[in-house]
Design a protein around this motif. Structure first.
Motif, mmCIF file in Angstrom:
data_model
loop_
_atom_site.group_PDB
_atom_site.id
_atom_site.type_symbol
_atom_site.label_atom_id
_atom_site.label_comp_id
_atom_site.label_asym_id
_atom_site.label_seq_id
_atom_site.Cartn_x
_atom_site.Cartn_y
_atom_site.Cartn_z
ATOM 1 N N PHE A 35 7.440 -13.314 -57.233
ATOM 2 C CA PHE A 35 8.105 -13.962 -58.368
ATOM 3 C C PHE A 35 7.642 -15.400 -58.435
ATOM 4 C CE2 PHE A 35 11.700 -16.481 -59.965
ATOM 5 C CZ PHE A 35 11.805 -15.944 -61.233
ATOM 6 N N VAL A 36 7.131 -15.816 -59.593
ATOM 7 C CA VAL A 36 6.540 -17.146 -59.741
ATOM 8 C C VAL A 36 7.468 -18.092 -60.482
ATOM 9 C CG1 VAL A 36 4.593 -18.396 -60.741
ATOM 10 C CG2 VAL A 36 4.219 -16.201 -59.677
ATOM 11 N N GLY A 37 8.163 -17.594 -61.494
ATOM 12 C CA GLY A 37 9.040 -18.482 -62.249
ATOM 13 C C GLY A 37 9.700 -17.770 -63.409
ATOM 14 N N GLU A 38 10.529 -18.549 -64.113
ATOM 15 C CA GLU A 38 11.263 -18.030 -65.252
ATOM 16 C C GLU A 38 11.257 -19.095 -66.334
ATOM 17 O OE1 GLU A 38 15.735 -16.268 -66.123
ATOM 18 O OE2 GLU A 38 15.078 -16.615 -64.075
ATOM 19 N N ASP A 39 11.105 -18.683 -67.592
ATOM 20 C CA ASP A 39 11.101 -19.657 -68.680
ATOM 21 C C ASP A 39 12.510 -19.820 -69.256
ATOM 22 O OD1 ASP A 39 11.515 -17.425 -70.243
ATOM 23 O OD2 ASP A 39 9.546 -17.456 -71.181
ATOM 24 N N PRO A 90 3.674 -23.178 -64.486
ATOM 25 C CA PRO A 90 4.384 -24.400 -64.899
ATOM 26 C C PRO A 90 5.543 -24.771 -63.991
ATOM 27 C CG PRO A 90 4.039 -22.968 -66.770
ATOM 28 C CD PRO A 90 3.593 -22.212 -65.568
ATOM 29 N N SER A 91 6.130 -23.794 -63.296
ATOM 30 C CA SER A 91 7.260 -24.104 -62.421
ATOM 31 C C SER A 91 6.832 -24.877 -61.178
ATOM 32 C CB SER A 91 7.967 -22.818 -62.008
ATOM 33 O OG SER A 91 7.050 -21.949 -61.366
ATOM 34 N N SER A 92 5.542 -24.834 -60.811
ATOM 35 C CA SER A 92 5.082 -25.563 -59.629
ATOM 36 C C SER A 92 3.892 -26.474 -59.914
ATOM 37 C CB SER A 92 4.717 -24.575 -58.521
ATOM 38 O OG SER A 92 3.632 -23.782 -58.931
ATOM 39 N N ASP A 93 3.462 -26.577 -61.159
ATOM 40 C CA ASP A 93 2.325 -27.432 -61.512
ATOM 41 C C ASP A 93 2.807 -28.878 -61.661
ATOM 42 O OD1 ASP A 93 -0.050 -28.502 -62.322
ATOM 43 O OD2 ASP A 93 -0.277 -27.245 -64.097
#
Length: 145
Positions: A35-39, A90-93
């Motif tokens: 799981f990388v992220g959620e918008d 985008p959640s970790s950039d």
């Protein structure tokens, strides 16, 4: 046992039955990944970089929250990550977290073409041609009666 069948069985075991049914219904594949992220709309993004498990180009995917999903529901920053334009999500950039959206750019909205919310133009000009509107007049009484 073939490699793709083994990958499929492993992913079903990792996901569990409920998530397996949902994945087959929405994306048509039993995929397991990180799981990388959620918008802001609740869409969840996943990634699997293991070359033995995923085909190149298919290692990033999204789990939409809506049943009637459309590709225009991806915000621009997540679209860039999904299509390998940006390396980090985008959640970790760091650059995406530090950048602020300019005020002249409005909030993101999905494309509503083909729905009731689509933009419809309103014309104030008179049409050049008008349809024929027949006018019926009363008949004169006959003389023979």
């Amino acid at each position: 046992m073939s490699n793709s069948l083994w990958r499929y069985v492993k992913n079903v075991q990792k996901m569990g039955f409920k998530n397996y049914v949902r994945a087959m219904w929405y994306i048509g594949d039993a995929k397991g990944g990180k799981f990388v992220g959620e918008d802001q709309f609740g869409n969840k993004y996943y990634e699997n970089l293991n070359p033995e498990e995923e085909t190149p180009g298919r290692q990033r995917w999204v789990d939409y929250t809506q049943h009637n999903f459309d590709a225009s529901q991806l915000p621009p920053e997540w679209h860039a990550w999904m299509h390998h334009i940006r390396k980090d999500p985008p959640s970790s950039d760091f650059q995406m977290l530090q950048a602020s959206r300019p005020k002249w750019i409005g909030p993101f909205r999905e494309n509503l073409s083909g729905t009731r919310g689509a933009f419809k133009t309103y014309s104030t000009t008179q049409p050049k041609f008008h349809a024929w509107d027949p006018k019926v007049s009363q008949r004169a009484p006959s003389a023979s009666a």
